[in-house]
Design a protein around this motif. Structure first.
Motif, PDB file in Angstrom:
ATOM      1  N   PHE A  66      -1.225  11.498  16.909  1.00 48.88           N
ATOM      2  CA  PHE A  66      -2.137  10.571  16.232  1.00 48.88           C
ATOM      3  C   PHE A  66      -3.546  10.692  16.792  1.00 48.88           C
ATOM      4  O   PHE A  66      -4.529  10.583  16.051  1.00 48.88           O
ATOM      5  N   ASP A  67      -3.673  10.920  18.095  1.00 43.94           N
ATOM      6  CA  ASP A  67      -5.002  11.071  18.697  1.00 43.94           C
ATOM      7  C   ASP A  67      -5.730  12.274  18.112  1.00 43.94           C
ATOM      8  O   ASP A  67      -6.903  12.182  17.754  1.00 43.94           O
ATOM      9  N   LYS A  69      -5.118  13.771  15.246  1.00 41.85           N
ATOM     10  CA  LYS A  69      -5.384  13.510  13.827  1.00 41.85           C
ATOM     11  C   LYS A  69      -6.631  12.636  13.684  1.00 41.85           C
ATOM     12  O   LYS A  69      -7.482  12.893  12.835  1.00 41.85           O
ATOM     13  N   SER A  70      -6.764  11.619  14.524  1.00 40.66           N
ATOM     14  CA  SER A  70      -7.947  10.742  14.492  1.00 40.66           C
ATOM     15  C   SER A  70      -9.227  11.523  14.777  1.00 40.66           C
ATOM     16  O   SER A  70     -10.252  11.312  14.123  1.00 40.66           O
ATOM     17  N   LYS A  71      -9.166  12.418  15.751  1.00 41.08           N
ATOM     18  CA  LYS A  71     -10.338  13.234  16.087  1.00 41.08           C
ATOM     19  C   LYS A  71     -10.705  14.148  14.927  1.00 41.08           C
ATOM     20  O   LYS A  71     -11.892  14.303  14.604  1.00 41.08           O
ATOM     21  N   ASP A  73     -10.016  13.667  11.756  1.00 38.03           N
ATOM     22  CA  ASP A  73     -10.502  12.829  10.653  1.00 38.03           C
ATOM     23  C   ASP A  73     -11.937  12.364  10.891  1.00 38.03           C
ATOM     24  O   ASP A  73     -12.730  12.284   9.955  1.00 38.03           O
ATOM     25  N   ALA A  74     -12.262  12.052  12.131  1.00 37.45           N
ATOM     26  CA  ALA A  74     -13.593  11.537  12.460  1.00 37.45           C
ATOM     27  C   ALA A  74     -14.685  12.560  12.179  1.00 37.45           C
ATOM     28  O   ALA A  74     -15.832  12.186  11.920  1.00 37.45           O
ATOM     29  N   GLU A  83     -11.296   7.376   3.316  1.00 38.72           N
ATOM     30  CA  GLU A  83     -10.911   6.185   4.077  1.00 38.72           C
ATOM     31  C   GLU A  83     -11.790   4.989   3.715  1.00 38.72           C
ATOM     32  O   GLU A  83     -11.298   3.866   3.588  1.00 38.72           O
ATOM     33  N   GLU A 100      -8.349  -1.479  12.433  1.00 41.11           N
ATOM     34  CA  GLU A 100      -7.052  -0.798  12.414  1.00 41.11           C
ATOM     35  C   GLU A 100      -6.397  -0.951  11.045  1.00 41.11           C
ATOM     36  O   GLU A 100      -6.332  -2.046  10.504  1.00 41.11           O
TER      37      GLU A 100
END
Length: 112
Positions: A66-67, A69-71, A73-74, A83, A100
């Motif tokens: 998830f970390d 994926k978040s990076k 996506d950012a 989003e 969240e």
């Protein structure tokens, strides 16, 4: 076969028209979003809906996190655009932290 499996929850705004529009977006998801999901190591992603409650099931390979994926996506403008658009339809769960969205659910049973 996927090495990891996750279940997440999120609510939609309680409005039949918005819920229908949200579902329509997901019947015609942007190609850039599909690519982003697959590039992160997610092999299967299903979203179920009852009323305004949603459940997302993710099956991912061993490289997924998830970390990471978040990076990813950012730094992806198209994902950020998607989003932002989805917030029109989505409503954070009452116990969510500020900003969240999807919240990881705890697995409490598995039939074997």
């Amino acid at each position: 076969m996927a090495a990891q499996k996750y279940c997440l929850a999120l609510d939609l705004v309680e409005n039949e028209q918005l819920i229908a529009e949200y579902k329509e977006y997901h019947q015609n998801i942007w190609l850039e979003i599909t690519k982003s999901i697959k590039d992160s190591g997610i092999e299967v992603l299903d979203i179920y809906c009852v009323g305004n409650r949603m459940c997302m099931i993710i099956e991912a390979d061993e490289t997924f996190s998830f970390d990471q994926k978040s990076k990813m996506d950012a730094t992806n403008p198209k994902v950020q655009e998607w989003e932002q658009l989805m917030w029109k339809f989505q409503k954070a769960l009452p116990f969510a932290k500020p900003g969240e969205k999807w919240i990881l659910m705890e697995k409490i049973f598995e039939l074997k």
